[in-house]
Design a protein around this motif. Structure first.
Motif, mmCIF file in Angstrom:
data_model
loop_
_atom_site.group_PDB
_atom_site.id
_atom_site.type_symbol
_atom_site.label_atom_id
_atom_site.label_comp_id
_atom_site.label_asym_id
_atom_site.label_seq_id
_atom_site.Cartn_x
_atom_site.Cartn_y
_atom_site.Cartn_z
ATOM 1 N N LYS A 1 0.834 -1.196 0.000
ATOM 2 C CA LYS A 1 0.000 0.000 0.000
ATOM 3 C C LYS A 1 0.870 1.248 0.000
ATOM 4 O O LYS A 1 1.618 1.490 0.942
ATOM 5 C CB LYS A 1 -0.923 0.003 1.212
ATOM 6 N N ILE A 2 0.756 2.036 -1.060
ATOM 7 C CA ILE A 2 1.517 3.279 -1.179
ATOM 8 C C ILE A 2 0.535 4.442 -1.217
ATOM 9 O O ILE A 2 -0.354 4.492 -2.065
ATOM 10 C CB ILE A 2 2.394 3.296 -2.444
ATOM 11 N N SER A 3 0.680 5.382 -0.291
ATOM 12 C CA SER A 3 -0.164 6.570 -0.280
ATOM 13 C C SER A 3 0.476 7.615 -1.181
ATOM 14 O O SER A 3 1.522 8.169 -0.859
ATOM 15 C CB SER A 3 -0.311 7.120 1.142
ATOM 16 N N GLY A 4 -0.121 7.830 -2.311
ATOM 17 C CA GLY A 4 0.477 8.760 -3.262
ATOM 18 C C GLY A 4 -0.460 9.063 -4.398
ATOM 19 O O GLY A 4 -1.679 8.902 -4.293
ATOM 20 N N SER A 5 0.115 9.475 -5.490
ATOM 21 C CA SER A 5 -0.667 9.867 -6.650
ATOM 22 C C SER A 5 -0.243 9.020 -7.847
ATOM 23 O O SER A 5 0.910 8.582 -7.940
ATOM 24 C CB SER A 5 -0.453 11.352 -6.944
ATOM 25 N N TYR A 6 -1.178 8.824 -8.748
ATOM 26 C CA TYR A 6 -0.991 7.937 -9.894
ATOM 27 C C TYR A 6 -0.631 8.778 -11.112
ATOM 28 O O TYR A 6 -1.244 9.812 -11.368
ATOM 29 C CB TYR A 6 -2.297 7.170 -10.128
ATOM 30 N N PHE A 7 0.375 8.328 -11.862
ATOM 31 C CA PHE A 7 0.813 9.061 -13.046
ATOM 32 C C PHE A 7 0.848 8.148 -14.258
ATOM 33 O O PHE A 7 1.273 6.986 -14.175
ATOM 34 C CB PHE A 7 2.202 9.675 -12.837
ATOM 35 N N VAL A 8 0.418 8.687 -15.403
ATOM 36 C CA VAL A 8 0.428 7.975 -16.683
ATOM 37 C C VAL A 8 0.992 8.912 -17.742
ATOM 38 O O VAL A 8 0.647 10.088 -17.778
ATOM 39 C CB VAL A 8 -0.994 7.525 -17.085
ATOM 40 N N GLN A 9 1.830 8.394 -18.610
ATOM 41 C CA GLN A 9 2.386 9.177 -19.714
ATOM 42 C C GLN A 9 1.626 8.872 -21.000
ATOM 43 O O GLN A 9 1.260 7.724 -21.270
ATOM 44 C CB GLN A 9 3.871 8.854 -19.898
ATOM 45 N N GLN A 10 1.392 9.899 -21.804
ATOM 46 C CA GLN A 10 0.801 9.661 -23.114
ATOM 47 C C GLN A 10 1.843 9.051 -24.047
ATOM 48 O O GLN A 10 3.042 9.246 -23.871
ATOM 49 C CB GLN A 10 0.280 10.962 -23.710
ATOM 50 N N TYR B 1 2.764 14.750 -20.491
ATOM 51 C CA TYR B 1 3.867 14.892 -21.452
ATOM 52 C C TYR B 1 5.183 15.241 -20.759
ATOM 53 O O TYR B 1 6.256 14.878 -21.238
ATOM 54 C CB TYR B 1 3.515 15.982 -22.462
ATOM 55 N N LEU B 2 5.087 15.914 -19.592
ATOM 56 C CA LEU B 2 6.286 16.398 -18.913
ATOM 57 C C LEU B 2 6.584 15.691 -17.602
ATOM 58 O O LEU B 2 7.746 15.625 -17.187
ATOM 59 C CB LEU B 2 6.160 17.901 -18.646
ATOM 60 N N GLY B 3 5.548 15.175 -16.918
ATOM 61 C CA GLY B 3 5.787 14.472 -15.675
ATOM 62 C C GLY B 3 4.894 14.955 -14.550
ATOM 63 O O GLY B 3 4.088 15.879 -14.714
ATOM 64 N N PRO B 4 5.033 14.353 -13.350
ATOM 65 C CA PRO B 4 4.147 14.666 -12.227
ATOM 66 C C PRO B 4 4.639 15.810 -11.349
ATOM 67 O O PRO B 4 5.800 16.207 -11.390
ATOM 68 C CB PRO B 4 4.145 13.357 -11.435
ATOM 69 N N TYR B 5 3.701 16.316 -10.555
ATOM 70 C CA TYR B 5 3.975 17.275 -9.476
ATOM 71 C C TYR B 5 4.675 18.540 -9.954
ATOM 72 O O TYR B 5 5.688 18.962 -9.400
ATOM 73 C CB TYR B 5 4.802 16.610 -8.366
ATOM 74 N N TYR B 6 4.113 19.161 -10.967
ATOM 75 C CA TYR B 6 4.554 20.498 -11.349
ATOM 76 C C TYR B 6 3.652 21.535 -10.680
ATOM 77 O O TYR B 6 2.484 21.258 -10.375
ATOM 78 C CB TYR B 6 4.497 20.685 -12.870
ATOM 79 N N CYS B 7 4.187 22.719 -10.462
ATOM 80 C CA CYS B 7 3.428 23.811 -9.855
ATOM 81 C C CYS B 7 3.004 24.801 -10.937
ATOM 82 O O CYS B 7 3.839 25.272 -11.711
ATOM 83 C CB CYS B 7 4.263 24.525 -8.794
ATOM 84 N N MET B 8 1.722 25.127 -10.972
ATOM 85 C CA MET B 8 1.168 26.006 -11.991
ATOM 86 C C MET B 8 0.541 27.219 -11.327
ATOM 87 O O MET B 8 -0.336 27.083 -10.467
ATOM 88 C CB MET B 8 0.109 25.255 -12.805
ATOM 89 N N THR B 9 0.989 28.424 -11.689
ATOM 90 C CA THR B 9 0.404 29.634 -11.142
ATOM 91 C C THR B 9 -0.859 30.007 -11.907
ATOM 92 O O THR B 9 -1.125 29.478 -12.992
ATOM 93 C CB THR B 9 1.387 30.815 -11.205
ATOM 94 N N GLU B 10 -1.599 30.952 -11.348
ATOM 95 C CA GLU B 10 -2.815 31.404 -12.022
ATOM 96 C C GLU B 10 -2.492 32.048 -13.364
ATOM 97 O O GLU B 10 -3.235 31.913 -14.331
ATOM 98 C CB GLU B 10 -3.568 32.384 -11.134
#
Length: 579
Positions: free
Chosen positions: A182-191, A363-372
């Motif tokens: 069991k891993i508490s995290g987020s799921y990532f898929v690449q196109q 396309y670029l990967g997980p956990y990027y920060c996006m400003t308004e």
């Protein structure tokens, strides 16, 4: 025998590792992003499991993709590799090189949720020249489970911003053939740009989170299932023939959600342009509701029938900066108010202190920060008002959820309720704060609201086990009254002052709103027969909708509600209509 190689993370070049496992850009970019996160998280050990025996859903995917690629590159060699990053070495001395059976056994025995930072399955395709050199190679992250970024221990490493990753769940992983870790995290898929593009990847990354609150781990829909649903919808609407690499229409995305038992909470900005899409998204995430942001590269906003979904990404969290200048400056510089968003409501929103939304980009990967501002069109002159590229925001709730409307509308209604009664409530307070609020009435500049969907048990635990700013705890009678008077699930809208929120994220109280509220209920909120507001806790007094009042024993501001770290992302909202 399993072929597993162990590497010391500190001595490994992640550029070389990416080239070996996934190839260069653009295919290798998401895997390298995961490596970047692992460097910041101070991973200690890397395990490379070659020739992984995969599940049928993997095999179906890479066999079909290989067939597509062989049209251009015949005689491809297909490989599946699993790369796992560990927070410690799990053995002494640390493992290095190809592991023997004894080392493998020792490591497998110790593998658990605390030691695994991330695990990725990479599908790669190669073609060899007669002299043994590669003539063609491409790799894709078929799927990855990545723990929310956090600082590791020891020296070296770069701090992450203040991440609050609200959309995460406990996902069952298979590592070194050890199942159900069991891993508490987020799921990532690449196109892959062929059968699976951004819409497919986003649907997979978002839908896996929707049922997390039931304690179940659901698998995301396969690429084939998404395409089958899209093909059927395309035929029904008589549009051009479906080609997966061209992407999905918005109605096809919604059809997949329906087929996967998810109900959308939609902001369509071609209809509701005045709503701040950034704030709308933040409020979904704050309640642990998975959200997808659809935006366009075009010059104009298009309608729901447009194929111009240039990109779609899941949002999994946000960052927070309590020392942000603009929210405070807008109270004292009149020219800053519109920029801060104060004039959009009769209150302030905690979204003003949110610097980024945390997103996964397939396309670029997980956990990027996006400003308004990242998704605004360029301004052609300084006086031009910023216009967002966001076309839709889609929140995902379970099909059987009692929730009917997005938290953005709940918060707006709660503000009106509070504004209509706060004077009377203040007069009944016993707290020393009563004199302050009588002398300094709340205004749109000073009233700060934060909205979340909570379960009764979690809220009562929070209110009864924490202390206020003066160290006082709630009376025991509070637990009994809340247990008998509140429903299993409801909205809380916390209200506070900018200075209190900025310093310690404390609240003066909460407004309770019925979780089953509909848009029609919100429109009739001021009518007595609409039992929308269940009650209000204001410092030392609980005011219930039936007129009953209760002394809470609390005299000062109180910590804001936080979901427990080990709670699944959607647990607060996971109350069925049938309960």
């Amino acid at each position: 025998m399993m072929l597993v190689e162990a590497l010391h993370a500190k001595g490994t070049s992640y550029f070389d590792l990416t080239e070996r496992i996934a190839g260069g850009d653009p295919g290798g970019r998401p895997f390298h992003r995961i490596c970047e996160i692992m460097r910041k998280s101070r991973a200690e050990t890397i395990l490379i499991h070659r020739e992984v025996q995969t599940e049928p859903r993997f095999t179906e995917y890479y066999n079909h993709l290989a067939d597509e690629l062989r049209h251009k590159e015949p005689d491809l060699e297909t490989k599946v590799t699993q790369v796992t990053f560990l927070s410690n070495h799990l053995s002494d001395p640390p493992p290095v090189g190809t592991l023997d059976d004894e080392q493998l056994h020792k490591i497998r025995e110790q593998l658990d949720k605390d030691s695994i930072l991330a695990t990725c399955v990479i599908v790669s395709f190669k073609r060899w020249n007669s002299d043994g050199t590669e003539s063609f190679r491409v790799g894709y992250v078929y799927e990855a489970i990545v723990r929310a970024p956090e600082l590791g221990t020891g020296d070296g490493g770069v701090e992450f911003p203040s991440h609050y990753s609200h959309v995460k769940s406990t996902i069952l992983a298979v590592v070194l053939n050890k199942k159900n870790i069991k891993i508490s995290g987020s799921y990532f898929v690449q196109q892959d740009g062929i059968d699976c593009v951004c819409a497919h990847a986003c649907l997979k990354m978002s839908l896996i989170q929707v049922d997390a609150g039931k304690g179940e781990t659901r698998m995301p829909p396969t690429t084939r299932r998404i395409n089958e649903i899209a093909i059927a919808e395309r035929k029904r609407t008589h549009k051009e023939p479906f080609r997966p690499k061209d992407g999905l229409y918005i109605d096809e995305v919604l059809k997949v959600l329906e087929a996967e038992d998810a109900t959308p909470l939609i902001l369509d900005r071609s209809i509701r342009r005045s709503i701040n899409a950034y704030e709308f998204t933040y409020l979904l995430i704050e309640s642990g509701i998975p959200a997808m942001v659809v935006f366009t590269h075009g010059d104009e906003m298009t309608s729901g029938e447009s194929p111009d979904i240039s990109h779609i990404m899941p949002v999994v969290g946000h960052t927070l900066n309590a020392d942000k200048w603009l929210p405070m400056a807008s109270m004292h510089y009149s020219s800053m108010k519109t920029d801060a968003g104060v004039d959009e409501h009769r209150y302030r929103t905690t979204a003003e202190w949110v610097c980024h939304l945390v997103i996964h980009d397939d396309y670029l990967g997980p956990y990027y920060c996006m400003t308004e501002d990242d998704l605004n069109y360029p301004r052609h002159n300084p006086d031009e008002q910023a216009k967002t590229r966001i076309q839709y925001v889609i929140g995902l709730i379970p099909k059987d959820s009692i929730v009917q409307v997005a938290p953005y509308y709940i918060q707006d209604t709660a503000a009106k309720i509070f504004e209509s009664c706060c004077g009377d409530l203040i007069a009944k307070l016993k707290s020393p704060w009563r004199n302050y609020f009588q002398q300094h009435p709340w205004t749109p500049d000073t009233l700060v609201l934060r909205t979340q969907l909570v379960s009764k048990s979690a809220y009562i635990k929070h209110l009864c086990e924490n202390s206020d700013h003066l160290g006082r705890k709630a009376h025991k009678s509070v637990r009994r009254q809340l247990l008998s008077r509140l429903p299993a699930c409801f909205w809380i809208i916390e209200f506070t002052l900018p200075e209190i929120y900025a310093v310690n994220q404390n609240t003066f109280g909460e407004i309770y709103i019925d979780a089953t509220a509909t848009e029609d209920d919100l429109a009739r909120a001021d009518e007595p027969e609409t039992k929308l507001c269940l009650g209000i806790r204001f410092l030392d007094t609980l005011f219930f909708a039936d007129g009953h009042e209760l002394d809470t024993g609390l005299a000062s501001h109180f910590p804001m509600f936080r979901r427990l770290v080990n709670e699944t992302a959607f647990q607060q909202a996971k109350i069925s209509k049938h309960v």
